[in-house]
Design an enzyme around this catalytic site. Sequence first.
Site, PDB file in Angstrom:
ATOM      1  CG  ASP A  26      -2.482   0.215   1.053  1.00  0.00           C
ATOM      2  OD1 ASP A  26      -2.733   0.553  -0.129  1.00  0.00           O
ATOM      3  OD2 ASP A  26      -3.155   0.445   1.931  1.00  0.00           O
TER       4      ASP A  26
ATOM      5  CD1 TRP B   6      -1.043  10.293   1.005  1.00  0.00           C
ATOM      6  CD2 TRP B   6       0.848   9.743   1.739  1.00  0.00           C
ATOM      7  NE1 TRP B   6      -0.276  11.422   0.921  1.00  0.00           N
ATOM      8  CE2 TRP B   6       0.827  11.289   1.370  1.00  0.00           C
ATOM      9  CE3 TRP B   6       2.051   9.184   2.356  1.00  0.00           C
ATOM     10  CZ2 TRP B   6       2.203  11.827   1.170  1.00  0.00           C
ATOM     11  CZ3 TRP B   6       3.181   9.928   2.354  1.00  0.00           C
ATOM     12  CH2 TRP B   6       3.142  11.106   1.818  1.00  0.00           C
ATOM     13  CG  ASN B   7       1.815   9.418   7.346  1.00  0.00           C
ATOM     14  OD1 ASN B   7       0.637   9.052   7.376  1.00  0.00           O
ATOM     15  ND2 ASN B   7       2.623   9.853   7.797  1.00  0.00           N
TER      16      ASN B   7
ATOM     17  CE  LYS C  53     -11.210  10.381   2.109  1.00  0.00           C
ATOM     18  NZ  LYS C  53      -9.985   9.991   1.609  1.00  0.00           N
ATOM     19  N   PRO C  54      -9.948   6.026   4.139  1.00  0.00           N
ATOM     20  CG  PRO C  54      -9.458   3.887   3.722  1.00  0.00           C
ATOM     21  CD  PRO C  54     -10.690   4.723   3.598  1.00  0.00           C
TER      22      PRO C  54
ATOM     23  CB  VAL D  92      -1.618  22.773   7.781  1.00  0.00           C
ATOM     24  CG1 VAL D  92      -2.477  24.403   8.109  1.00  0.00           C
ATOM     25  CG2 VAL D  92      -0.871  22.464   8.877  1.00  0.00           C
TER      26      VAL D  92
ATOM     27  CD  GLU E   3      -2.996  14.015  16.032  1.00  0.00           C
ATOM     28  OE1 GLU E   3      -1.896  14.627  15.865  1.00  0.00           O
ATOM     29  OE2 GLU E   3      -3.404  13.961  17.230  1.00  0.00           O
TER      30      GLU E   3
ATOM     31  CB  CYS F 156       2.931  14.295  10.765  1.00  0.00           C
ATOM     32  SG  CYS F 156       2.733  13.096  12.079  1.00  0.00           S
TER      33      CYS F 156
ATOM     34  CD  GLU G 221       4.100  18.379   6.516  1.00  0.00           C
ATOM     35  OE1 GLU G 221       3.127  18.657   6.153  1.00  0.00           O
ATOM     36  OE2 GLU G 221       3.916  17.812   7.529  1.00  0.00           O
TER      37      GLU G 221
ATOM     38  CE  LYS H  86       3.607  28.429  16.952  1.00  0.00           C
ATOM     39  NZ  LYS H  86       5.221  28.544  16.850  1.00  0.00           N
TER      40      LYS H  86
ATOM     41  CD  GLU I  46      -5.142  10.529  15.964  1.00  0.00           C
ATOM     42  OE1 GLU I  46      -4.122  10.471  15.455  1.00  0.00           O
ATOM     43  OE2 GLU I  46      -6.339  10.324  15.657  1.00  0.00           O
TER      44      GLU I  46
HETATM   45  P1  NAD Z   1      -3.956  15.310   2.873  1.00  0.00           P
HETATM   46  O1  NAD Z   1      -4.672  16.763   3.496  1.00  0.00           O
HETATM   47  O2  NAD Z   1      -3.939  15.762   1.350  1.00  0.00           O
HETATM   48  O3  NAD Z   1      -5.169  14.224   2.778  1.00  0.00           O
HETATM   49  C1  NAD Z   1      -5.749  13.709   4.015  1.00  0.00           C
HETATM   50  C2  NAD Z   1      -6.909  13.074   3.916  1.00  0.00           C
HETATM   51  O4  NAD Z   1      -7.989  14.190   3.825  1.00  0.00           O
HETATM   52  C3  NAD Z   1      -7.073  12.324   2.529  1.00  0.00           C
HETATM   53  O5  NAD Z   1      -7.803  11.100   3.045  1.00  0.00           O
HETATM   54  C4  NAD Z   1      -7.763  13.096   1.722  1.00  0.00           C
HETATM   55  O6  NAD Z   1      -8.566  12.290   0.863  1.00  0.00           O
HETATM   56  C5  NAD Z   1      -8.767  13.960   2.743  1.00  0.00           C
HETATM   57  N1  NAD Z   1      -8.998  15.091   2.259  1.00  0.00           N
HETATM   58  C6  NAD Z   1      -8.860  16.010   1.307  1.00  0.00           C
HETATM   59  N2  NAD Z   1      -9.494  16.773   1.145  1.00  0.00           N
HETATM   60  C7  NAD Z   1     -10.489  16.876   2.000  1.00  0.00           C
HETATM   61  C8  NAD Z   1     -11.901  17.732   2.111  1.00  0.00           C
HETATM   62  N3  NAD Z   1     -12.014  18.867   1.706  1.00  0.00           N
HETATM   63  N4  NAD Z   1     -12.720  17.259   2.950  1.00  0.00           N
HETATM   64  C9  NAD Z   1     -12.612  15.970   3.735  1.00  0.00           C
HETATM   65  N5  NAD Z   1     -11.432  15.287   3.526  1.00  0.00           N
HETATM   66  C10 NAD Z   1     -10.462  15.726   2.484  1.00  0.00           C
HETATM   67  O7  NAD Z   1      -2.664  14.748   3.532  1.00  0.00           O
HETATM   68  P2  NAD Z   1      -1.893  13.531   2.844  1.00  0.00           P
HETATM   69  O8  NAD Z   1      -0.962  14.062   1.589  1.00  0.00           O
HETATM   70  O9  NAD Z   1      -2.754  12.306   2.692  1.00  0.00           O
HETATM   71  O10 NAD Z   1      -0.981  13.401   4.145  1.00  0.00           O
HETATM   72  C11 NAD Z   1       0.141  14.113   4.229  1.00  0.00           C
HETATM   73  C12 NAD Z   1       0.027  15.088   5.446  1.00  0.00           C
HETATM   74  O11 NAD Z   1      -0.515  14.515   6.605  1.00  0.00           O
HETATM   75  C13 NAD Z   1       1.218  15.873   5.890  1.00  0.00           C
HETATM   76  O12 NAD Z   1       1.044  17.170   6.009  1.00  0.00           O
HETATM   77  C14 NAD Z   1       1.488  15.257   7.244  1.00  0.00           C
HETATM   78  O13 NAD Z   1       2.095  16.132   8.169  1.00  0.00           O
HETATM   79  C15 NAD Z   1       0.146  15.163   7.435  1.00  0.00           C
HETATM   80  N6  NAD Z   1       0.153  13.791   8.696  1.00  0.00           N
HETATM   81  C16 NAD Z   1      -0.195  14.315   9.975  1.00  0.00           C
HETATM   82  C17 NAD Z   1      -0.136  13.369  10.949  1.00  0.00           C
HETATM   83  C18 NAD Z   1      -0.470  13.539  12.336  1.00  0.00           C
HETATM   84  O14 NAD Z   1      -0.836  12.949  13.107  1.00  0.00           O
HETATM   85  N7  NAD Z   1      -0.256  14.687  12.964  1.00  0.00           N
HETATM   86  C19 NAD Z   1       0.025  11.991  10.503  1.00  0.00           C
HETATM   87  C20 NAD Z   1       0.437  11.552   9.453  1.00  0.00           C
HETATM   88  C21 NAD Z   1       0.388  12.705   8.369  1.00  0.00           C
END
Ligand code: NAD
Length: 483
Positions: free
Chosen positions: A93, A151-152, A175-176, A229, A249, A283, A380, A450, A457
């Site tokens: 995956d 996705w990480n 929703k993954p 963010v 998060e 993250c 980031e 911030k 969590e």
């Molecule tokens: P992303 O913000 O692009 O997507 C995250 C999720 O949100 C996906 O499932 C996506 O389909 C969904 N999404 C996108 N737009 C949406 C909307 N308008 N309404 C509802 N859902 C929506 O992030 P990514 O690229 O999948 O992951 C990387 C980011 O996640 C990085 O910024 C990373 O730092 C952060 N992250 C944070 C943590 C934490 O625990 N703090 C852990 C892992 C990743």
Amino acid sequence: METQPKASHFINGTYVEDTNGTPIPVIYPATGEVIATVYAATPEVLDQAVSAAQAAQEAWGAMTGTERGRILRRAADLMRERNHELSVLETYDTGKPLQETLVADATSGADALEYFGGLAATLTGEHIPLGEDWVYTVREPLGVCVGIGAWNYPTQIACWKGAPALACGNAMIFKPSETTPLCALKVAEILVEAGLPAGLYNVVQGMGEVGGALVTDPRVDKVSLTGSVPTGKKVYAAAASGMKHVTMELGGKSPLVIFDDADLDNAVGGAINGNFYSSGQVCSNGTRVFVQKGIKEAFLKRLAERLENAVLGDPLNEDTNFGPMVSERQMEIVKSYIAKGNEEGARLVAGGGQLDKDGFWLEPTVFADVTDDMTIAREEIFGPVMAVLDFEDEAEVIARANDTEYGLSAGVFTNDISRAHRVIGKLQAGSCFINSYNDAPVEAPFGGVKASGVGRENSKEAIQHYSQVKSVYVRMGDVEAAF
Ligand code: NAD
């Protein structure tokens, strides 16, 4: 291994398919091959999921915590028994090396199920005496919770959200990320096998608009997002208009501060863990590595030596310790940051290139002589790019470390115990480390300050974010009224 799931969604205790949704190819990042296809949830599928969750939640919330917890702990055992198989799927995956997924994904998910399974029976209210009268409080579930994942860490995120939600008596719709849709389906299967009644843990696939439709559904009471963010701001705003509970998060640009007196190898190890684990797609990574001037050259030399031990290869080979980027898109984003680092005058001391092979492979990359205003020190990157910045004294490094919109994590390496606590006390971050980096045990609260997030969590803190308190005033005597 069979990577094509039985169907795209898991609703009301069973797999559900609707090929009218947008097809989502699942790509193995190590080779670029399509290994499965799922379909984004249609409005009909979403309605099925929310209806099933709503219908199942009341009876689940009315069960005793001991009964709920027993099911979660059984699911934890099943996850551990199947760790190898689940880890291989997680590797397909995400592209993360099996060496990592065997110890950091299903195992971490199992820890959450076990921990919150254990807590479920302890969730009680208070008795507040008021003379003859008293107030008692009841900790109640929120109702239907939505989890939206990045996705990480697909298995871990599915469990870190699902376990506390279910322990508190809620139903969950998860929703993954569309980039990694496979593993959450396995979590749902295991929960049902462990005895979770149908409808309480549902998985629906889709892009941002599917997440958006869930967030605005009036039947949904809470949204927990792991993501960037910019997405967090959109989801938080949409949740606010329905006055829903949220956990956010989000991303970070965390500082890792290394003082002259630090143990050199431990500091280098912390910087490696905080920048190159999961190919930098974490993250909480400490991507701004502030190194005090007296130790800088020794730090860079030792780091270069240890980078020689990075093994980039087949992620399914357990000797491999560094995998590809999750997607071509993410690889291109990271490449553009590496180009910016070079253009803006940072000194490239390791890596910087793409591997000449199929899949989305970048070298572990280190820039030295990075200054605070450079793009690679401010934004980031979410890839294997370490920025090393110099500093002279404590007050200066604290001010510079805090000069960011983010506040997820922070780390300090020093052998001066007073300085370690003093500096950590002044760093604006939610999840901090002293002489370590990126440990995330389920017992510890995890989350940012911030722009990096809202809520926490893991740990007992998560209970506050998946339940609400009812207070009940009990009068023993007569009611006095003005008329
Ligand atoms: P992303 O913000 O692009 O997507 C995250 C999720 O949100 C996906 O499932 C996506 O389909 C969904 N999404 C996108 N737009 C949406 C909307 N308008 N309404 C509802 N859902 C929506 O992030 P990514 O690229 O999948 O992951 C990387 C980011 O996640 C990085 O910024 C990373 O730092 C952060 N992250 C944070 C943590 C934490 O625990 N703090 C852990 C892992 C990743």
